[in-house]
Enzyme design. Structure first.
Site, mmCIF file in Angstrom:
data_model
loop_
_atom_site.group_PDB
_atom_site.id
_atom_site.type_symbol
_atom_site.label_atom_id
_atom_site.label_comp_id
_atom_site.label_asym_id
_atom_site.label_seq_id
_atom_site.Cartn_x
_atom_site.Cartn_y
_atom_site.Cartn_z
ATOM 1 N N TYR A 200 0.947 -1.099 -0.246
ATOM 2 C CA TYR A 200 0.057 -0.076 -0.065
ATOM 3 C C TYR A 200 0.881 1.314 0.006
ATOM 4 O O TYR A 200 0.567 2.051 -0.711
ATOM 5 C CB TYR A 200 -0.957 -0.032 1.223
ATOM 6 C CG TYR A 200 -1.961 -0.591 0.647
ATOM 7 C CD1 TYR A 200 -2.609 -1.955 0.372
ATOM 8 C CD2 TYR A 200 -3.535 0.317 0.790
ATOM 9 C CE1 TYR A 200 -3.871 -2.278 0.209
ATOM 10 C CE2 TYR A 200 -4.896 -0.058 0.356
ATOM 11 C CZ TYR A 200 -4.935 -1.285 -0.057
ATOM 12 O OH TYR A 200 -6.066 -1.977 -0.269
ATOM 13 N N GLU B 120 1.802 6.503 -7.023
ATOM 14 C CA GLU B 120 0.618 7.183 -7.645
ATOM 15 C C GLU B 120 1.254 8.713 -7.319
ATOM 16 O O GLU B 120 0.812 9.509 -8.334
ATOM 17 C CB GLU B 120 -0.536 6.904 -6.629
ATOM 18 C CG GLU B 120 -1.167 5.566 -7.013
ATOM 19 C CD GLU B 120 -2.373 5.459 -5.916
ATOM 20 O OE1 GLU B 120 -3.022 6.303 -5.676
ATOM 21 O OE2 GLU B 120 -2.989 4.038 -5.850
#
Length: 319
Positions: free
Chosen positions: A243, A250
């Site tokens: 994560y 991102e």
């Protein structure tokens, strides 16, 4: 039996003539302080006494902690029957869902389709990485994007499933993950051709697909009541490194897109005169970077609680 007592080594034996026939092979259990012998009746029933002789042998003493007479047994049986009836009454009060199997079938198919889609993405990217090496980084979007568009569009159903109570997952973490990914996929990458040939696309897609390789099969098996402990451990462990790495990829994609959006003015909003002000889309992207790591914190806390619940020490019930 042979044992060592106060008078040295001796052979110990006894004989009991039971009132009724018993099974010829009793069960034995030796502990540090005693020998337990369990003798089973041949036919179930209540005896007037234990032995044929009316007077109890002197060496026999009843264990009243385990003693059960006929009236006690009837009372115990009655309590069990009442407990069973009460349980049936409680279960009958719970309304039965006529669409239970339909819902379960839908969830199984949904998770299976998503698992197959992300498996295709992961395998395709891995094979191309071994064959082409670093060159595969720069055309990832053109070879993988169609399947990723399909999977992430379908992922909108997870918000709906949580919203209507079809699954017990909290709504906010689902919204953060699905809308966050779709913003990166459709807006940051999909709308800018300059971003589609960058290496960061490979890492964004790769981290997303690895996470889902364990998440969707775990949910699929859970729908049909199957728990596979290695998969459970992977589901609630692999997200710990993946994560943050996915969020970092991102963020890199957003940072790389900001100069392009500023230069092209794409998605910027020009307000009418007399204000004559333009709201640059790049400002929104900068604010999104803050929201990205805030969403990571919320999801991280949610998943950590789930991990403690699934993999933490089980609480024992006090008797």
């Amino acid at each position: 039996a042979q044992g060592h007592g106060a008078k040295g080594d001796n052979i110990y034996e006894f004989q009991i003539d039971f009132l009724e026939p018993v099974e010829p092979k009793p069960r034995y259990k030796v502990t540090q302080r005693q020998l337990n012998i369990t003798v089973q009746k041949k036919e179930s029933g209540w005896w007037e006494r234990l032995t044929k002789q009316e007077k109890r042998p002197l060496f026999l003493a009843p264990d009243f902690d385990r003693w059960l007479d006929e009236s006690d047994a009837e009372l115990e049986l009655r309590e069990k029957e009442e407990e069973k009836i009460n349980k049936m009454k409680i279960e009958s009060r719970v309304p039965k869902d006529p669409f239970k199997h339909l819902k379960k079938g839908y969830l199984v198919i949904y998770n299976l389709v998503q698992f197959l889609g992300f498996s295709w993405i992961f395998v395709n990217m891995t094979v191309r990485l071994f064959i082409l090496g670093k060159d595969s980084f720069y055309d990832t979007f053109h070879t993988i994007a169609d399947m990723m568009f399909f999977c992430q569009t379908l992922a909108l159903m997870e918000i709906l499933n949580s919203l209507i109570g079809l699954v017990r997952s909290p709504l906010i973490p689902a919204v953060i993950q699905v809308f966050g990914r779709n913003f990166i996929l459709f807006v940051v990458l999909g709308s800018l051709e300059e971003m589609q040939s960058k290496a960061v696309v490979f890492f964004v897609f790769y981290f997303w697909s690895i996470i889902e390789l364990f998440r969707y099969p775990f949910y699929m098996l859970s729908c049909i009541g199957i728990e596979w402990k290695p998969l459970t451990w992977l589901r609630y462990t692999t997200w710990i490194p993946l994560y943050p790495l996915g969020s970092l990829a991102e963020a890199v994609a957003v940072v790389q897109s900001i100069p392009i959006f500023s230069e092209t003015g794409k998605f910027s909003l020009a307000l009418p005169n007399p204000l004559n002000v333009t709201i640059q889309f790049s400002f929104l992207l900068q604010a999104y970077l803050i929201a990205l790591f805030l969403g990571l914190f919320i999801n991280f806390r949610h998943l950590y609680k789930q991990r403690r619940k699934q993999l933490g020490p089980k609480k024992r019930k006090m008797k």
